[in-house]
Design a protein around this motif. Structure first.
Motif, mmCIF file in Angstrom:
data_model
loop_
_atom_site.group_PDB
_atom_site.id
_atom_site.type_symbol
_atom_site.label_atom_id
_atom_site.label_comp_id
_atom_site.label_asym_id
_atom_site.label_seq_id
_atom_site.Cartn_x
_atom_site.Cartn_y
_atom_site.Cartn_z
ATOM 1 N N THR A 160 0.829 -1.201 0.000
ATOM 2 C CA THR A 160 0.000 0.000 0.000
ATOM 3 C C THR A 160 0.869 1.259 0.000
ATOM 4 O OG1 THR A 160 -1.769 -1.168 1.172
ATOM 5 C CG2 THR A 160 -1.835 1.246 1.202
ATOM 6 N N ARG A 161 1.970 1.233 0.769
ATOM 7 C CA ARG A 161 2.885 2.382 0.792
ATOM 8 C C ARG A 161 3.511 2.625 -0.583
ATOM 9 N NH1 ARG A 161 4.954 -0.089 5.751
ATOM 10 N NH2 ARG A 161 3.958 0.912 7.556
ATOM 11 N N LEU A 162 3.650 1.570 -1.362
ATOM 12 C CA LEU A 162 4.193 1.709 -2.711
ATOM 13 C C LEU A 162 3.167 2.270 -3.691
ATOM 14 C CD1 LEU A 162 6.193 -1.641 -3.077
ATOM 15 C CD2 LEU A 162 7.158 0.672 -3.034
ATOM 16 N N GLY A 163 1.939 2.446 -3.232
ATOM 17 C CA GLY A 163 0.888 2.968 -4.096
ATOM 18 C C GLY A 163 0.083 1.888 -4.798
ATOM 19 N N ILE A 164 0.262 0.635 -4.384
ATOM 20 C CA ILE A 164 -0.463 -0.480 -4.994
ATOM 21 C C ILE A 164 -1.808 -0.666 -4.294
ATOM 22 C CG2 ILE A 164 -0.409 -2.976 -5.420
ATOM 23 C CD1 ILE A 164 2.687 -2.715 -5.397
ATOM 24 N N GLU A 165 -2.865 -0.800 -5.068
ATOM 25 C CA GLU A 165 -4.190 -1.073 -4.507
ATOM 26 C C GLU A 165 -4.319 -2.569 -4.245
ATOM 27 O OE1 GLU A 165 -7.477 0.629 -6.704
ATOM 28 O OE2 GLU A 165 -6.135 2.123 -7.605
ATOM 29 N N VAL A 166 -4.400 -2.949 -2.988
ATOM 30 C CA VAL A 166 -4.540 -4.354 -2.609
ATOM 31 C C VAL A 166 -6.015 -4.622 -2.336
ATOM 32 C CG1 VAL A 166 -3.847 -6.159 -0.996
ATOM 33 C CG2 VAL A 166 -2.227 -4.333 -1.616
ATOM 34 N N ARG A 167 -6.597 -5.480 -3.159
ATOM 35 C CA ARG A 167 -8.031 -5.759 -3.034
ATOM 36 C C ARG A 167 -8.218 -7.253 -2.811
ATOM 37 N NH1 ARG A 167 -11.173 -2.218 -7.495
ATOM 38 N NH2 ARG A 167 -12.868 -3.124 -6.286
ATOM 39 N N LEU A 168 -8.569 -7.608 -1.573
ATOM 40 C CA LEU A 168 -8.720 -9.001 -1.186
ATOM 41 C C LEU A 168 -10.199 -9.375 -1.116
ATOM 42 C CD1 LEU A 168 -6.005 -8.958 1.618
ATOM 43 C CD2 LEU A 168 -5.753 -9.741 -0.750
ATOM 44 N N GLY A 169 -10.470 -10.681 -1.076
ATOM 45 C CA GLY A 169 -11.857 -11.133 -1.097
ATOM 46 C C GLY A 169 -12.552 -10.752 -2.384
ATOM 47 N N THR A 170 -11.778 -10.670 -3.460
ATOM 48 C CA THR A 170 -12.306 -10.216 -4.753
ATOM 49 C C THR A 170 -11.999 -11.254 -5.821
ATOM 50 O OG1 THR A 170 -11.895 -7.916 -4.121
ATOM 51 C CG2 THR A 170 -12.259 -8.356 -6.449
ATOM 52 N N LYS A 171 -13.016 -11.718 -6.508
ATOM 53 C CA LYS A 171 -12.874 -12.782 -7.511
ATOM 54 C C LYS A 171 -13.090 -12.226 -8.910
ATOM 55 C CE LYS A 171 -16.239 -15.723 -7.782
ATOM 56 N NZ LYS A 171 -17.190 -16.838 -7.495
ATOM 57 N N VAL A 172 -12.254 -12.654 -9.850
ATOM 58 C CA VAL A 172 -12.403 -12.242 -11.252
ATOM 59 C C VAL A 172 -13.455 -13.127 -11.913
ATOM 60 C CG1 VAL A 172 -11.244 -11.999 -13.472
ATOM 61 C CG2 VAL A 172 -10.008 -11.468 -11.363
ATOM 62 N N VAL A 173 -14.450 -12.510 -12.512
ATOM 63 C CA VAL A 173 -15.521 -13.283 -13.149
ATOM 64 C C VAL A 173 -15.537 -13.125 -14.661
ATOM 65 C CG1 VAL A 173 -16.972 -13.311 -11.098
ATOM 66 C CG2 VAL A 173 -17.191 -11.414 -12.720
ATOM 67 N N ASP A 174 -14.826 -12.123 -15.193
ATOM 68 C CA ASP A 174 -14.772 -11.968 -16.646
ATOM 69 C C ASP A 174 -13.551 -11.130 -17.008
ATOM 70 O OD1 ASP A 174 -15.564 -12.365 -19.266
ATOM 71 O OD2 ASP A 174 -16.797 -10.553 -19.315
ATOM 72 N N VAL A 175 -12.980 -11.425 -18.165
ATOM 73 C CA VAL A 175 -11.806 -10.699 -18.656
ATOM 74 C C VAL A 175 -11.980 -10.478 -20.149
ATOM 75 C CG1 VAL A 175 -9.292 -10.674 -18.899
ATOM 76 C CG2 VAL A 175 -10.324 -11.837 -16.938
ATOM 77 N N ASP A 176 -11.665 -9.270 -20.617
ATOM 78 C CA ASP A 176 -11.639 -9.014 -22.047
ATOM 79 C C ASP A 176 -10.455 -8.108 -22.369
ATOM 80 O OD1 ASP A 176 -12.414 -6.296 -21.605
ATOM 81 O OD2 ASP A 176 -14.500 -6.921 -21.519
ATOM 82 N N ALA A 177 -10.352 -7.667 -23.603
ATOM 83 C CA ALA A 177 -9.180 -6.911 -24.036
ATOM 84 C C ALA A 177 -9.026 -5.585 -23.299
ATOM 85 C CB ALA A 177 -9.251 -6.665 -25.544
#
Length: 429
Positions: free
Chosen positions: A199-216
């Motif tokens: 988080t200090r590096l500026g990265i958004e850490v999002r837990l408990g989150t599932k990917v359900v679709d991906v496109d271009a």
């Protein structure tokens, strides 16, 4: 030695190839070079397609040609493949990171995203810049954490002053995982410390989150409460989940062994297959209680299998169970930051980072590769440059082009004699 590639890959450093720190040759020396002094070893190229346990033969395919080899003892160490958890179509837009091809494709996608953002900004298409400068890493295990950390370093240090129309340091980096912690296997203390450092590096850490679709152009994620959100991002990295090599199913069907939920084969305590003391399964394709899917498990399993074969050749008793010695786990977060766990010992920050450098440098094969790695690290970590930033359009498109063309393209191309005229394009009748 029979393998589908001609190199020995040190997989833990693939993310450094993808982000331009190391060249592929440093972490993937040719297998022939590694075994050059071992005169009783032959190195052959081929992807194993069939194992016949009764006939004691292995059939492999190389560049369209099949060859069958016989064996007295067999060690199967074919590793694991990336898993998209039943959504293999995600791979088209979110490549994994298991091979040199994967790393080079990701390098092209990552650096290409910054280049295309510069072009978009220079031409006034500012609406595209945010999507191009959003990077999503799926999976908060060691690979995902290390990749996210290096993306932050790349955007904020290496590229910070090189563009005129965009600000690379404004790149949005998101680390997703369906689990509740990053580096869950390291324990809650180190997991919490890692999440804070990211988080200090500026990265958004999002837990408990599932990917359900991906496109271009992005991906759709789902939270625990069932709500869904669209994230616009051109570059996605899939660092979540592995599945055993398809060979495990063949071995299980012929030996009567069971497969676990990940498709790994359950072996005897001495790593042999049931009813086949001459066949060993080791590494990521074998399910052994208490042995994690890390390099040390494969290395120690290989030594055990080789020792058993030597005992049999000497006429000594075999069947001793495999005993795994846990040497601990470690992961880098960014420059000068890492975490390490070995038993009750836990290290964080700079001491863990130095330990990580030393351990990984030790396990790279070949003095030349070790020296090159050390020099590249000095350039990247002490300075801010990365010497392996050359990318081509082919790196990004080659995998998809081959998938679209299919296996028939390869077989047809190989059947053509040298100098033959190209086939006429197909026409609809």
């Amino acid at each position: 030695m029979l393998a589908r590639t001609s190199h020995h890959l040190f997989q833990p450093l693939l993310y450094q190839v993808a982000t331009g720190i190391l060249s592929e040759g440093v972490i993937a020396p040719t297998t022939r070079d590694v075994l050059a002094e071992q005169r009783n070893a032959s190195v052959l190229l081929g992807e194993v397609t069939t194992v016949d346990l009764e006939a004691r033969t292995v059939t492999a395919s190389a560049i369209g040609q099949q060859t069958t080899y016989s064996y007295d003892s067999l060690i199967v160490a074919a590793g694991a493949d990336q898993s998209w958890f039943g959504n293999d179509h995600f791979a088209e837009f979110a490549p994994g990171m298991k091979t040199i091809d994967d790393a080079l494709e990701l390098r092209g996608r990552i650096y290409g995203a910054f280049e295309m953002a510069e072009v978009a900004a220079a031409s006034g298409r500012h609406d595209l810049v945010e999507r191009l400068l959003t990077f999503v890493v799926v999976g908060a295990g060691p690979t995902g954490v290390e990749m996210a950390g290096q993306l932050a370093e790349l955007s904020k240090r290496t590229l910070a002053k090189e563009f005129r129309h965009i600000d690379p340091s404004s790149a949005r980096i998101i680390l997703l995982d369906a689990a509740d912690e990053v580096l869950a296997s390291f324990g809650s203390t180190l997991a919490g410390r890692t999440a804070r450092d990211l988080t200090r590096l500026g990265i958004e850490v999002r837990l408990g989150t599932k990917v359900v679709d991906v496109d271009a152009e992005g991906l759709t994620v789902e939270s625990r409460d069932g709500s869904q959100e669209r994230i616009e991002a051109t570059t996605k990295v899939w660092a979540a989940g592995v599945q055993a090599n398809p060979l495990t199913r063949q071995l299980a069907e012929q030996s009567g062994a069971e497969l676990d939920r990940a498709g790994r084969i359950k072996v005897n305590p001495d790593l042999t297959l049931p009813g086949h003391p001459e066949v060993f399964a080791i590494g990521d394709l074998a399910a052994v209680e208490g042995v994690p899917g890390v390099a040390q498990g494969a290395i120690q399993g290989g030594k055990h299998a080789a020792g058993q074969i030597l005992r049999r050749l000497r006429g000594e008793e075999t069947g001793q169970p495999f005993s795994y010695f846990d040497k601990g786990s470690m992961a880098t977060i960014s420059r000068f930051r890492a975490v390490m766990k070995r038993g009750r010992l836990e290290l964080t920050g700079y001491p863990a980072w130095v330990a990580w450098l030393a351990v990984h440098l030790f396990y790279i094969i070949g003095f030349k590769s070790q020296v090159q790695t050390l020099m590249h690290w000095a350039v990247s970590f002490v300075g801010r440059d990365r010497s392996e930033r050359t990318v081509t359009e082919q790196q990004v498109l080659a995998r998809l082009a081959l998938e679209y063309l299919g296996e028939d393209f390869l077989r047809t191309s190989l059947r053509k004699p040298p100098g033959a005229a190209p086939s006429a394009p197909a026409t609809d009748s």
